[in-house]
Motif scaffolding. Sequence first.
Motif, mmCIF file in Angstrom:
data_model
loop_
_atom_site.group_PDB
_atom_site.id
_atom_site.type_symbol
_atom_site.label_atom_id
_atom_site.label_comp_id
_atom_site.label_asym_id
_atom_site.label_seq_id
_atom_site.Cartn_x
_atom_site.Cartn_y
_atom_site.Cartn_z
ATOM 1 N N GLU A 1 41.696 64.661 44.925
ATOM 2 C CA GLU A 1 41.753 63.565 45.897
ATOM 3 C C GLU A 1 42.872 62.581 45.516
ATOM 4 O O GLU A 1 42.608 61.488 45.023
ATOM 5 N N PRO A 2 44.122 62.969 45.736
ATOM 6 C CA PRO A 2 45.243 62.123 45.311
ATOM 7 C C PRO A 2 45.256 60.752 45.966
ATOM 8 O O PRO A 2 45.835 59.808 45.423
ATOM 9 N N ASP A 3 44.604 60.621 47.124
ATOM 10 C CA ASP A 3 44.592 59.335 47.808
ATOM 11 C C ASP A 3 43.728 58.299 47.100
ATOM 12 O O ASP A 3 43.736 57.125 47.482
ATOM 13 N N LEU A 4 43.007 58.694 46.043
ATOM 14 C CA LEU A 4 42.174 57.756 45.302
ATOM 15 C C LEU A 4 42.917 57.082 44.145
ATOM 16 O O LEU A 4 42.326 56.297 43.405
ATOM 17 N N GLU A 5 44.202 57.360 43.992
ATOM 18 C CA GLU A 5 44.930 56.791 42.852
ATOM 19 C C GLU A 5 44.892 55.262 42.849
ATOM 20 O O GLU A 5 44.675 54.631 41.808
ATOM 21 N N ALA A 6 45.082 54.648 43.997
ATOM 22 C CA ALA A 6 45.069 53.183 44.050
ATOM 23 C C ALA A 6 43.706 52.627 43.658
ATOM 24 O O ALA A 6 43.615 51.561 43.037
ATOM 25 N N ASP A 7 42.647 53.335 44.007
ATOM 26 C CA ASP A 7 41.303 52.888 43.629
ATOM 27 C C ASP A 7 41.076 53.009 42.124
ATOM 28 O O ASP A 7 40.421 52.153 41.520
ATOM 29 N N VAL A 8 41.606 54.076 41.513
ATOM 30 C CA VAL A 8 41.497 54.215 40.058
ATOM 31 C C VAL A 8 42.202 53.039 39.380
ATOM 32 O O VAL A 8 41.660 52.417 38.448
ATOM 33 N N VAL A 9 43.382 52.712 39.854
ATOM 34 C CA VAL A 9 44.128 51.581 39.299
ATOM 35 C C VAL A 9 43.351 50.282 39.507
ATOM 36 O O VAL A 9 43.269 49.437 38.603
ATOM 37 N N PHE A 10 42.763 50.116 40.686
ATOM 38 C CA PHE A 10 41.962 48.914 40.944
ATOM 39 C C PHE A 10 40.802 48.808 39.959
ATOM 40 O O PHE A 10 40.511 47.725 39.439
ATOM 41 N N GLY A 11 40.120 49.921 39.690
ATOM 42 C CA GLY A 11 38.997 49.890 38.747
ATOM 43 C C GLY A 11 39.430 49.445 37.366
ATOM 44 O O GLY A 11 38.722 48.672 36.697
ATOM 45 N N ILE A 12 40.596 49.901 36.932
ATOM 46 C CA ILE A 12 41.123 49.486 35.625
ATOM 47 C C ILE A 12 41.480 48.007 35.652
ATOM 48 O O ILE A 12 41.101 47.238 34.758
ATOM 49 N N ALA A 13 42.202 47.585 36.678
ATOM 50 C CA ALA A 13 42.673 46.203 36.759
ATOM 51 C C ALA A 13 41.515 45.225 36.900
ATOM 52 O O ALA A 13 41.527 44.137 36.302
ATOM 53 N N ALA A 14 40.494 45.579 37.688
ATOM 54 C CA ALA A 14 39.337 44.704 37.859
ATOM 55 C C ALA A 14 38.585 44.546 36.543
ATOM 56 O O ALA A 14 38.109 43.452 36.210
ATOM 57 N N THR A 15 38.485 45.628 35.783
ATOM 58 C CA THR A 15 37.824 45.567 34.479
ATOM 59 C C THR A 15 38.579 44.640 33.546
ATOM 60 O O THR A 15 37.982 43.777 32.873
ATOM 61 N N GLU A 16 39.891 44.794 33.482
ATOM 62 C CA GLU A 16 40.702 43.933 32.620
ATOM 63 C C GLU A 16 40.605 42.468 33.045
ATOM 64 O O GLU A 16 40.526 41.563 32.196
ATOM 65 N N PHE A 17 40.609 42.219 34.337
ATOM 66 C CA PHE A 17 40.528 40.847 34.846
ATOM 67 C C PHE A 17 39.225 40.174 34.416
ATOM 68 O O PHE A 17 39.228 39.060 33.881
ATOM 69 N N LEU A 18 38.101 40.858 34.634
ATOM 70 C CA LEU A 18 36.809 40.251 34.303
ATOM 71 C C LEU A 18 36.596 40.151 32.798
ATOM 72 O O LEU A 18 36.045 39.151 32.306
ATOM 73 N N GLU A 19 37.044 41.158 32.061
ATOM 74 C CA GLU A 19 36.921 41.086 30.597
ATOM 75 C C GLU A 19 37.821 39.989 30.030
ATOM 76 O O GLU A 19 37.469 39.340 29.047
ATOM 77 N N GLY A 20 38.975 39.772 30.656
ATOM 78 C CA GLY A 20 39.852 38.701 30.216
ATOM 79 C C GLY A 20 39.219 37.332 30.401
ATOM 80 O O GLY A 20 39.332 36.449 29.539
ATOM 81 N N ARG A 21 38.535 37.133 31.522
ATOM 82 C CA ARG A 21 37.837 35.866 31.763
ATOM 83 C C ARG A 21 36.747 35.652 30.715
ATOM 84 O O ARG A 21 36.581 34.533 30.199
ATOM 85 N N LEU A 22 35.999 36.706 30.412
ATOM 86 C CA LEU A 22 34.956 36.589 29.400
ATOM 87 C C LEU A 22 35.558 36.297 28.034
ATOM 88 O O LEU A 22 35.058 35.437 27.296
ATOM 89 N N GLY A 23 36.627 37.016 27.680
ATOM 90 C CA GLY A 23 37.265 36.796 26.387
ATOM 91 C C GLY A 23 37.746 35.368 26.223
ATOM 92 O O GLY A 23 37.578 34.752 25.165
ATOM 93 N N ASP A 24 38.338 34.800 27.277
ATOM 94 C CA ASP A 24 38.794 33.414 27.224
ATOM 95 C C ASP A 24 37.625 32.466 26.948
ATOM 96 O O ASP A 24 37.746 31.521 26.159
ATOM 97 N N HIS A 25 36.513 32.727 27.616
ATOM 98 C CA HIS A 25 35.329 31.868 27.423
ATOM 99 C C HIS A 25 34.835 31.936 25.982
ATOM 100 O O HIS A 25 34.569 30.895 25.357
ATOM 101 N N LEU A 26 34.718 33.138 25.448
ATOM 102 C CA LEU A 26 34.197 33.298 24.091
ATOM 103 C C LEU A 26 35.115 32.644 23.069
ATOM 104 O O LEU A 26 34.661 31.886 22.196
ATOM 105 N N LEU A 27 36.405 32.930 23.161
ATOM 106 C CA LEU A 27 37.331 32.419 22.154
ATOM 107 C C LEU A 27 37.484 30.898 22.235
ATOM 108 O O LEU A 27 37.613 30.231 21.203
#
Length: 341
Positions: free
Chosen positions: A296-322
């Motif tokens: 399903e090559p048309d899902l590439e953008a969604d795979v990238v979104f899943g990675i980017a969304a994870t990094e975004f939310l984990e970054g917010r949490l990391g900022d809070h903790l530190l």
Amino acid sequence: MTVSTHASHAAPALPRPRGALSAGVIAALHTGRGPLPGPDEVAHAHPFGEDLHLALYTLYELHYRGFAGVADDREWDPELLRLRAALEERFHTALRTHVHDDRRVDDVLAALLVEPTGDDGTSVSRFLSTRGELWQLREYAALRSLYHLKEADPHAWVIPRLRGRAKAAMVAIEFDEFGAGRAEDVHAQLFAELLVDLDLDPSYGRYLDAAPAKVLPTVNLMSLLGLHRALRGALVGHFACVEVTSSPGSRRLAQAMRRTGAGPAAERFYAEHVEADAVHEQVVRREVIGGLLADEPDLEADVVFGIAATEFLEGRLGDHLLTAWRAGRSALRMPLDASST
């Protein structure tokens, strides 16, 4: 050490509300009746706020272990599902607005594999490995228990939505996550034993009330992606982000546990992930993502979104903790010994 107490496997109590949305959901589950929040209340809620996310987290938990005193059939209550859909839409739309990444998936994965030289001041695992104190490790374990005590469960929902190489590889990785056939090696079990080493309660959901606002979206993201077939590509992206970044982070956290004398089970949990996830990283990139995009090559953008969304939310949490820990204060909503559900 083996954790096998009844408390660690029992359904948790309902959490304490944090606003009108979560209060409405919790009251409806507690009494079995009562009006639920309406569309206007959802529309005006902060999409990353703790009230919306506690309401969503509580509704998602009906698909996992549920809550003590709440009937199992509430999982498919149409009114609760209608509210859940509205909360999900608010969250998902906000993520799509905040997360923009037009790169190819190979470029995104290559960037994840690059370890920054030195301490760039944004890594929670680097902070904990070099100067984290035992009280900070205990806080970290308590808040991560919301994920690790259900580790691999939300990702398992994607298996029937894959086929061929992607499905075979995903099952192979999940087999390891679930202990490779040995109950004592299930990763959630290993984390429960880590909690005991840190003198924390291994009961499922025990530290939900103590969890700061920025933790809840990181856990809700997995459930959102896992429960929707349309988001299967994004779920694979989330899974890849976790597996690709896990090994170096786990090495640092194992070092932190060893340095602070946290205990053998605490160290073992992260040491186990150093080796296992180094292998998983190769499999998820080549076979899970490679197999999915071959089909399903048309899902590439969604795979990238899943990675980017994870990094975004984990970054917010990391900022809070530190920010909290560098100021010498707790990152939790309440002291560990005062939190209960």
